[in-house]
Write a protein that holds these residues in place. Structure first.
Motif, PDB file in Angstrom:
ATOM      1  N   VAL A 169     -32.973 -29.538  64.758  1.00 55.04           N
ATOM      2  CA  VAL A 169     -33.342 -30.677  63.913  1.00 55.04           C
ATOM      3  C   VAL A 169     -33.226 -30.302  62.436  1.00 55.04           C
ATOM      4  O   VAL A 169     -32.875 -29.179  62.091  1.00 55.04           O
ATOM      5  N   GLY A 170     -33.579 -31.244  61.562  1.00 57.95           N
ATOM      6  CA  GLY A 170     -33.536 -31.021  60.120  1.00 57.95           C
ATOM      7  C   GLY A 170     -34.655 -30.118  59.636  1.00 57.95           C
ATOM      8  O   GLY A 170     -35.650 -29.899  60.325  1.00 57.95           O
ATOM      9  N   ILE A 171     -34.499 -29.644  58.425  1.00 57.15           N
ATOM     10  CA  ILE A 171     -35.466 -28.732  57.807  1.00 57.15           C
ATOM     11  C   ILE A 171     -36.866 -29.346  57.752  1.00 57.15           C
ATOM     12  O   ILE A 171     -37.860 -28.671  57.999  1.00 57.15           O
ATOM     13  N   ASP A 172     -36.931 -30.630  57.459  1.00 55.55           N
ATOM     14  CA  ASP A 172     -38.230 -31.293  57.323  1.00 55.55           C
ATOM     15  C   ASP A 172     -38.832 -31.720  58.656  1.00 55.55           C
ATOM     16  O   ASP A 172     -39.935 -32.250  58.694  1.00 55.55           O
ATOM     17  N   GLU A 173     -38.111 -31.511  59.751  1.00 51.62           N
ATOM     18  CA  GLU A 173     -38.588 -31.933  61.072  1.00 51.62           C
ATOM     19  C   GLU A 173     -39.038 -30.768  61.936  1.00 51.62           C
ATOM     20  O   GLU A 173     -39.517 -30.975  63.042  1.00 51.62           O
ATOM     21  N   LEU A 174     -38.843 -29.550  61.470  1.00 53.08           N
ATOM     22  CA  LEU A 174     -39.083 -28.402  62.339  1.00 53.08           C
ATOM     23  C   LEU A 174     -40.518 -28.316  62.818  1.00 53.08           C
ATOM     24  O   LEU A 174     -41.448 -28.661  62.121  1.00 53.08           O
ATOM     25  N   ASP A 175     -40.655 -27.908  64.069  1.00 51.57           N
ATOM     26  CA  ASP A 175     -41.948 -27.756  64.735  1.00 51.57           C
ATOM     27  C   ASP A 175     -41.752 -26.686  65.813  1.00 51.57           C
ATOM     28  O   ASP A 175     -41.570 -26.999  66.980  1.00 51.57           O
ATOM     29  N   PRO A 176     -41.749 -25.413  65.406  1.00 49.28           N
ATOM     30  CA  PRO A 176     -41.421 -24.336  66.349  1.00 49.28           C
ATOM     31  C   PRO A 176     -42.317 -24.276  67.583  1.00 49.28           C
ATOM     32  O   PRO A 176     -41.856 -23.901  68.655  1.00 49.28           O
ATOM     33  N   LEU A 177     -43.571 -24.671  67.457  1.00 47.76           N
ATOM     34  CA  LEU A 177     -44.468 -24.634  68.611  1.00 47.76           C
ATOM     35  C   LEU A 177     -44.063 -25.641  69.680  1.00 47.76           C
ATOM     36  O   LEU A 177     -44.428 -25.503  70.839  1.00 47.76           O
ATOM     37  N   ASN A 178     -43.313 -26.666  69.278  1.00 48.49           N
ATOM     38  CA  ASN A 178     -42.838 -27.673  70.228  1.00 48.49           C
ATOM     39  C   ASN A 178     -41.328 -27.575  70.447  1.00 48.49           C
ATOM     40  O   ASN A 178     -40.700 -28.534  70.902  1.00 48.49           O
ATOM     41  N   GLY A 179     -40.749 -26.430  70.095  1.00 44.78           N
ATOM     42  CA  GLY A 179     -39.343 -26.182  70.378  1.00 44.78           C
ATOM     43  C   GLY A 179     -38.367 -26.838  69.427  1.00 44.78           C
ATOM     44  O   GLY A 179     -37.171 -26.867  69.706  1.00 44.78           O
ATOM     45  N   LYS A 180     -38.826 -27.352  68.287  1.00 46.83           N
ATOM     46  CA  LYS A 180     -37.917 -27.961  67.317  1.00 46.83           C
ATOM     47  C   LYS A 180     -37.640 -26.935  66.225  1.00 46.83           C
ATOM     48  O   LYS A 180     -38.552 -26.531  65.507  1.00 46.83           O
ATOM     49  N   ILE A 181     -36.358 -26.520  66.139  1.00 49.55           N
ATOM     50  CA  ILE A 181     -35.979 -25.511  65.155  1.00 49.55           C
ATOM     51  C   ILE A 181     -34.998 -26.118  64.155  1.00 49.55           C
ATOM     52  O   ILE A 181     -34.232 -27.023  64.480  1.00 49.55           O
ATOM     53  N   SER A 182     -35.042 -25.613  62.950  1.00 46.80           N
ATOM     54  CA  SER A 182     -34.165 -26.091  61.889  1.00 46.80           C
ATOM     55  C   SER A 182     -32.726 -25.659  62.135  1.00 46.80           C
ATOM     56  O   SER A 182     -32.475 -24.586  62.686  1.00 46.80           O
ATOM     57  N   TRP A 183     -31.782 -26.473  61.687  1.00 46.13           N
ATOM     58  CA  TRP A 183     -30.366 -26.160  61.842  1.00 46.13           C
ATOM     59  C   TRP A 183     -29.965 -24.908  61.069  1.00 46.13           C
ATOM     60  O   TRP A 183     -28.918 -24.330  61.337  1.00 46.13           O
ATOM     61  N   ILE A 184     -30.813 -24.450  60.129  1.00 49.31           N
ATOM     62  CA  ILE A 184     -30.491 -23.230  59.388  1.00 49.31           C
ATOM     63  C   ILE A 184     -31.117 -21.983  60.004  1.00 49.31           C
ATOM     64  O   ILE A 184     -30.886 -20.878  59.541  1.00 49.31           O
ATOM     65  N   ALA A 185     -31.905 -22.154  61.053  1.00 55.03           N
ATOM     66  CA  ALA A 185     -32.535 -21.012  61.732  1.00 55.03           C
ATOM     67  C   ALA A 185     -31.456 -20.143  62.378  1.00 55.03           C
ATOM     68  O   ALA A 185     -30.440 -20.656  62.851  1.00 55.03           O
ATOM     69  N   PRO A 186     -31.658 -18.834  62.415  1.00 54.46           N
ATOM     70  CA  PRO A 186     -30.652 -17.944  63.008  1.00 54.46           C
ATOM     71  C   PRO A 186     -30.277 -18.314  64.446  1.00 54.46           C
ATOM     72  O   PRO A 186     -29.102 -18.256  64.811  1.00 54.46           O
ATOM     73  N   VAL A 187     -31.245 -18.713  65.262  1.00 49.24           N
ATOM     74  CA  VAL A 187     -30.954 -19.102  66.654  1.00 49.24           C
ATOM     75  C   VAL A 187     -30.045 -20.330  66.667  1.00 49.24           C
ATOM     76  O   VAL A 187     -29.059 -20.384  67.396  1.00 49.24           O
ATOM     77  N   ALA A 188     -30.366 -21.327  65.829  1.00 45.07           N
ATOM     78  CA  ALA A 188     -29.559 -22.550  65.776  1.00 45.07           C
ATOM     79  C   ALA A 188     -28.141 -22.243  65.310  1.00 45.07           C
ATOM     80  O   ALA A 188     -27.168 -22.757  65.869  1.00 45.07           O
ATOM     81  N   ARG A 189     -28.018 -21.394  64.314  1.00 43.83           N
ATOM     82  CA  ARG A 189     -26.678 -21.045  63.820  1.00 43.83           C
ATOM     83  C   ARG A 189     -25.866 -20.310  64.878  1.00 43.83           C
ATOM     84  O   ARG A 189     -24.664 -20.505  64.993  1.00 43.83           O
ATOM     85  N   ALA A 190     -26.535 -19.457  65.656  1.00 43.80           N
ATOM     86  CA  ALA A 190     -25.826 -18.725  66.715  1.00 43.80           C
ATOM     87  C   ALA A 190     -25.377 -19.678  67.818  1.00 43.80           C
ATOM     88  O   ALA A 190     -24.287 -19.517  68.376  1.00 43.80           O
ATOM     89  N   LEU A 191     -26.186 -20.687  68.123  1.00 42.56           N
ATOM     90  CA  LEU A 191     -25.875 -21.607  69.210  1.00 42.56           C
ATOM     91  C   LEU A 191     -24.850 -22.679  68.832  1.00 42.56           C
ATOM     92  O   LEU A 191     -24.094 -23.150  69.681  1.00 42.56           O
TER      93      LEU A 191
END
Length: 186
Positions: free
Chosen positions: A133-155
């Motif tokens: 999701v977007g930077i302003d939508e991230l909620d890691p405890l509910n599995g929402k990661i930012s598109w700039i996160a290393p995991v998101a970039r790898a995927l």
């Protein structure tokens, strides 16, 4: 009065630090899902139409009571107004820069793009489900990661069945993509 005793702040700097939100990378767009955009817009309207007018009423009432130096309603109200105004400026700036991306256009695709919900397994055999999701939508405890996160970039741009490499400070991990899904078009 000596300037050393006057608290001054640069409003531009305060706005970007609002709510601990990460900054948008230089030159990047503020990608957002339609749902995230709607939530931010609702929050902005709630602040403008409901919360701010209520606090202004309380501050006006408290100011009419006389001595403001020891008037808790007045002092707290003014502080709350500054917080609300800062949040309004922050939300307005983020919404102005927002680029809404509808992930449902990729419905049925097995390739990872913005808005995808991805199930993957790491080398330790642990299964994870994340939604990009977007930077302003991230909620890691509910599995929402930012598109700039290393995991998101790898995927990103990988497909179901692919194995991607994730480099972290703890070392290298291999992630195997088990499933990719997108919301159905409305």
């Amino acid at each position: 009065m000596n300037k050393a005793f006057v608290k001054e702040s640069d409003q531009e700097d305060d706005d970007d630090l609002d709510a601990g939100a990460p900054p948008i990378p230089a030159g990047a767009k503020n990608y957002m899902t339609p749902e995230g955009h709607r939530r931010m817009k609702e929050e902005l309207l709630q602040l403008i139409d409901v919360e701010r007018p209520e606090v202004v009423k309380v501050v006006s009432w408290a100011a009419s009571n006389g001595d403001r130096s020891e008037n808790g309603d007045y002092i707290y109200g003014k502080r709350r107004l500054r917080e609300i105004d800062r949040r309004i400026r922050f939300l307005t700036k983020r919404l102005d820069k927002a680029e809404v991306v509808d992930p449902s256009v990729h419905h049925g695709s097995d390739q990872v793009y913005f808005g995808a919900t991805v199930t993957y397994e790491n080398l330790a055999g642990e299964e994870h489900i994340v939604t990009i999701v977007g930077i302003d939508e991230l909620d890691p405890l509910n599995g929402k990661i930012s598109w700039i996160a290393p995991v998101a970039r790898a995927l990103t741009k990988a497909r179901e069945g692919d194995t991607v490499t994730l480099r972290t400070p703890a070392g290298v991990d291999e992630l195997t993509i088990l499933e990719v899904s997108y919301p159905a078009p409305a």
